[in-house]
Design a protein around this motif. Structure first.
Motif, PDB file in Angstrom:
ATOM      1  N   ALA A   1     -11.494  17.877  -0.562  1.00  0.00           N
ATOM      2  CA  ALA A   1     -10.800  16.837   0.194  1.00  0.00           C
ATOM      3  C   ALA A   1     -11.605  16.449   1.429  1.00  0.00           C
ATOM      4  CB  ALA A   1      -9.411  17.311   0.605  1.00  0.00           C
ATOM      5  N   ASP A   2     -11.646  15.166   1.704  1.00  0.00           N
ATOM      6  CA  ASP A   2     -12.381  14.646   2.852  1.00  0.00           C
ATOM      7  C   ASP A   2     -11.590  14.817   4.136  1.00  0.00           C
ATOM      8  OD1 ASP A   2     -14.491  13.045   4.194  1.00  0.00           O
ATOM      9  OD2 ASP A   2     -12.881  11.567   4.391  1.00  0.00           O
ATOM     10  N   LYS A   3     -10.302  14.509   4.079  1.00  0.00           N
ATOM     11  CA  LYS A   3      -9.436  14.657   5.246  1.00  0.00           C
ATOM     12  C   LYS A   3      -8.004  14.797   4.762  1.00  0.00           C
ATOM     13  CE  LYS A   3      -8.872   9.661   5.975  1.00  0.00           C
ATOM     14  NZ  LYS A   3      -9.133   8.514   6.863  1.00  0.00           N
ATOM     15  N   ILE A   4      -7.148  15.299   5.667  1.00  0.00           N
ATOM     16  CA  ILE A   4      -5.725  15.440   5.382  1.00  0.00           C
ATOM     17  C   ILE A   4      -4.963  14.719   6.477  1.00  0.00           C
ATOM     18  CG2 ILE A   4      -3.791  17.038   5.153  1.00  0.00           C
ATOM     19  CD1 ILE A   4      -5.761  19.122   4.086  1.00  0.00           C
ATOM     20  N   VAL A   5      -4.143  13.756   6.087  1.00  0.00           N
ATOM     21  CA  VAL A   5      -3.296  13.035   7.022  1.00  0.00           C
ATOM     22  C   VAL A   5      -1.932  13.714   7.034  1.00  0.00           C
ATOM     23  CG1 VAL A   5      -2.192  10.823   7.538  1.00  0.00           C
ATOM     24  CG2 VAL A   5      -4.523  10.875   6.613  1.00  0.00           C
ATOM     25  N   LEU A   6      -1.463  14.073   8.214  1.00  0.00           N
ATOM     26  CA  LEU A   6      -0.210  14.805   8.333  1.00  0.00           C
ATOM     27  C   LEU A   6       0.954  13.840   8.550  1.00  0.00           C
ATOM     28  CD1 LEU A   6      -1.461  17.715  10.621  1.00  0.00           C
ATOM     29  CD2 LEU A   6      -1.470  17.559   8.123  1.00  0.00           C
ATOM     30  N   ALA A   7       2.011  14.036   7.789  1.00  0.00           N
ATOM     31  CA  ALA A   7       3.176  13.157   7.863  1.00  0.00           C
ATOM     32  C   ALA A   7       4.393  13.928   8.357  1.00  0.00           C
ATOM     33  CB  ALA A   7       3.469  12.547   6.493  1.00  0.00           C
ATOM     34  N   ALA A   8       5.280  13.223   9.055  1.00  0.00           N
ATOM     35  CA  ALA A   8       6.450  13.863   9.634  1.00  0.00           C
ATOM     36  C   ALA A   8       7.540  14.134   8.605  1.00  0.00           C
ATOM     37  CB  ALA A   8       7.009  13.007  10.764  1.00  0.00           C
ATOM     38  N   ASP A   9       7.640  13.280   7.607  1.00  0.00           N
ATOM     39  CA  ASP A   9       8.694  13.437   6.605  1.00  0.00           C
ATOM     40  C   ASP A   9       8.246  12.807   5.295  1.00  0.00           C
ATOM     41  OD1 ASP A   9       9.153  10.602   6.887  1.00  0.00           O
ATOM     42  OD2 ASP A   9      10.445  11.046   8.601  1.00  0.00           O
ATOM     43  N   ALA A  10       9.060  12.988   4.268  1.00  0.00           N
ATOM     44  CA  ALA A  10       8.684  12.503   2.944  1.00  0.00           C
ATOM     45  C   ALA A  10       8.551  10.987   2.924  1.00  0.00           C
ATOM     46  CB  ALA A  10       9.716  12.961   1.912  1.00  0.00           C
ATOM     47  N   GLY A  11       9.476  10.295   3.573  1.00  0.00           N
ATOM     48  CA  GLY A  11       9.397   8.840   3.610  1.00  0.00           C
ATOM     49  C   GLY A  11       8.136   8.349   4.271  1.00  0.00           C
ATOM     50  N   GLY A  12       7.750   9.019   5.365  1.00  0.00           N
ATOM     51  CA  GLY A  12       6.523   8.643   6.055  1.00  0.00           C
ATOM     52  C   GLY A  12       5.298   8.878   5.197  1.00  0.00           C
ATOM     53  N   ALA A  13       5.305   9.996   4.460  1.00  0.00           N
ATOM     54  CA  ALA A  13       4.175  10.298   3.580  1.00  0.00           C
ATOM     55  C   ALA A  13       4.019   9.230   2.507  1.00  0.00           C
ATOM     56  CB  ALA A  13       4.364  11.666   2.941  1.00  0.00           C
ATOM     57  N   LEU A  14       5.128   8.826   1.907  1.00  0.00           N
ATOM     58  CA  LEU A  14       5.055   7.818   0.847  1.00  0.00           C
ATOM     59  C   LEU A  14       4.680   6.449   1.399  1.00  0.00           C
ATOM     60  CD1 LEU A  14       8.091   8.850  -1.361  1.00  0.00           C
ATOM     61  CD2 LEU A  14       5.669   9.319  -1.750  1.00  0.00           C
ATOM     62  N   ALA A  15       5.108   6.162   2.633  1.00  0.00           N
ATOM     63  CA  ALA A  15       4.730   4.891   3.246  1.00  0.00           C
ATOM     64  C   ALA A  15       3.226   4.843   3.509  1.00  0.00           C
ATOM     65  CB  ALA A  15       5.498   4.684   4.552  1.00  0.00           C
ATOM     66  N   ILE A  16       2.668   5.950   3.963  1.00  0.00           N
ATOM     67  CA  ILE A  16       1.222   6.013   4.184  1.00  0.00           C
ATOM     68  C   ILE A  16       0.488   5.837   2.862  1.00  0.00           C
ATOM     69  CG2 ILE A  16      -0.693   7.504   4.895  1.00  0.00           C
ATOM     70  CD1 ILE A  16       1.251   8.799   6.910  1.00  0.00           C
ATOM     71  N   LYS A  17       0.979   6.493   1.824  1.00  0.00           N
ATOM     72  CA  LYS A  17       0.348   6.387   0.505  1.00  0.00           C
ATOM     73  C   LYS A  17       0.397   4.949  -0.013  1.00  0.00           C
ATOM     74  CE  LYS A  17       0.648   7.974  -4.263  1.00  0.00           C
ATOM     75  NZ  LYS A  17       1.374   8.789  -5.256  1.00  0.00           N
ATOM     76  N   GLU A  18       1.524   4.288   0.183  1.00  0.00           N
ATOM     77  CA  GLU A  18       1.659   2.918  -0.299  1.00  0.00           C
ATOM     78  C   GLU A  18       0.650   1.995   0.367  1.00  0.00           C
ATOM     79  OE1 GLU A  18       5.079  -0.594  -0.737  1.00  0.00           O
ATOM     80  OE2 GLU A  18       5.562   1.342   0.194  1.00  0.00           O
ATOM     81  N   GLY A  19       0.353   2.258   1.622  1.00  0.00           N
ATOM     82  CA  GLY A  19      -0.600   1.414   2.331  1.00  0.00           C
ATOM     83  C   GLY A  19      -2.045   1.792   2.117  1.00  0.00           C
ATOM     84  N   ASN A  20      -2.283   2.885   1.390  1.00  0.00           N
ATOM     85  CA  ASN A  20      -3.646   3.365   1.188  1.00  0.00           C
ATOM     86  C   ASN A  20      -3.835   3.787  -0.271  1.00  0.00           C
ATOM     87  OD1 ASN A  20      -4.889   3.673   4.149  1.00  0.00           O
ATOM     88  ND2 ASN A  20      -2.744   4.327   4.218  1.00  0.00           N
ATOM     89  N   PRO A  21      -4.050   2.831  -1.154  1.00  0.00           N
ATOM     90  CA  PRO A  21      -4.234   3.158  -2.572  1.00  0.00           C
ATOM     91  C   PRO A  21      -5.355   4.181  -2.774  1.00  0.00           C
ATOM     92  CG  PRO A  21      -4.006   0.786  -2.263  1.00  0.00           C
ATOM     93  CD  PRO A  21      -4.126   1.391  -0.892  1.00  0.00           C
ATOM     94  N   GLY A  22      -5.081   5.131  -3.620  1.00  0.00           N
ATOM     95  CA  GLY A  22      -6.068   6.165  -3.902  1.00  0.00           C
ATOM     96  C   GLY A  22      -5.833   7.449  -3.125  1.00  0.00           C
ATOM     97  N   TRP A  23      -5.035   7.393  -2.074  1.00  0.00           N
ATOM     98  CA  TRP A  23      -4.704   8.613  -1.349  1.00  0.00           C
ATOM     99  C   TRP A  23      -3.662   9.397  -2.131  1.00  0.00           C
ATOM    100  CZ3 TRP A  23      -4.371   7.629   4.668  1.00  0.00           C
ATOM    101  CH2 TRP A  23      -5.606   7.110   5.110  1.00  0.00           C
ATOM    102  N   LEU A  24      -3.680  10.711  -1.979  1.00  0.00           N
ATOM    103  CA  LEU A  24      -2.766  11.585  -2.700  1.00  0.00           C
ATOM    104  C   LEU A  24      -1.728  12.160  -1.745  1.00  0.00           C
ATOM    105  CD1 LEU A  24      -5.439  13.568  -4.772  1.00  0.00           C
ATOM    106  CD2 LEU A  24      -4.109  11.575  -5.520  1.00  0.00           C
ATOM    107  N   ALA A  25      -0.476  12.199  -2.167  1.00  0.00           N
ATOM    108  CA  ALA A  25       0.596  12.731  -1.326  1.00  0.00           C
ATOM    109  C   ALA A  25       0.999  14.125  -1.798  1.00  0.00           C
ATOM    110  CB  ALA A  25       1.801  11.795  -1.356  1.00  0.00           C
TER     111      ALA A  25
END
Length: 234
Positions: free
Chosen positions: A38-62
């Motif tokens: 893995a190149d980097k790990i983005v930390l999310a506060a909650d499940a909804g936030g994690a999925l929102a980040i993923k939606e805006g960044n195709p190819g990222w894994l949640a």
């Protein structure tokens, strides 16, 4: 060196140097994710936030703790992550305690995320930075998790230059309620090897530093001097 150990509720955002500890399993899983490419790990506060980040960044894994869920690609288990090919990927991690603690101190002058598998490298980064005072954040059970407290005390002894036989600290972690829950299958999204993988001292030769990048809390590996690294990390 001056240090203290606190739980997440005791943080006020003014800590200059913080080490956020989640042994079972967030920051053992994160270390394995870096080991698996893995190149980097983005930390999310909650499940909804994690999925929102993923939606805006195709190819990222949640990734989340607990059972597999829609929209999430990975679970918070070192035993499962060690089989994944994450070469060059960005992982979005959301867990109940570890990522919450990291987000609470992300603006500190130096913020590290740790577990036993990166203990030696974490201590070297702190020593090289002349970090004093240090706040250790035991994330599990509002600061009462036996495995996180054991890891914090082990790191503190290393920084104090005192004898640091890891076995007593590992015993405390191995016999903790969290370890018992994992062994007995009380936590979903677990693998039979998770407890053992969480107790491999200095498995890796990097620390993990968290900071803000483009408004997101990003965790990255931080390589340290190769001396005194366990042969298992090579």
């Amino acid at each position: 060196m001056h240090s203290r150990v606190v739980g997440i509720p005791d943080l006020d955002g003014t800590e200059p140097v913080a080490v956020v500890i989640d042994v079972m399993r967030a920051f053992t899983t994160a270390a394995w994710a870096f080991h698996r490419g893995a190149d980097k790990i983005v930390l999310a506060a909650d499940a909804g936030g994690a999925l929102a980040i993923k939606e805006g960044n195709p190819g990222w894994l949640a990734l989340k703790d607990g059972a597999p869920a829609g929209g999430f690609d990975l679970v918070n288990s070192p035993g499962l992550i060690q089989e994944a090919d994450l070469t060059g990927r960005t992982v979005i991690q959301k867990t109940t305690a570890g990522t919450v603690g990291a987000l609470a101190v992300v603006e500190a002058r130096l913020a590290l995320c740790a577990s036993f598998v990166v203990a030696g490298a974490t201590a070297r980064v702190l020593a090289d930075a002349g970090a004093d005072p240090v706040t250790f954040v035991a994330t599990g059970e509002d600061g009462r998790a036996a495995e996180d407290l054991a890891c914090a005390e082990y790191l503190d002894r290393i920084l104090a230059g005192e004898p640091r036989d890891p076995l007593p600290y590992l015993h405390r972690a191995r016999t903790s309620p969290a370890a018992d829950d994992l062994r007995r299958g009380r936590r979903r999204g677990a693998h039979p090897t998770d407890v053992d993988l969480c107790l491999e001292v200095d498995r890796f030769d990097f620390a993990m530093k968290v900071g803000l990048e483009e408004g997101m809390a990003v965790l990255r590996p931080l390589r340290t001097r190769p001396d005194a690294v366990s042969d298992r990390a090579r």
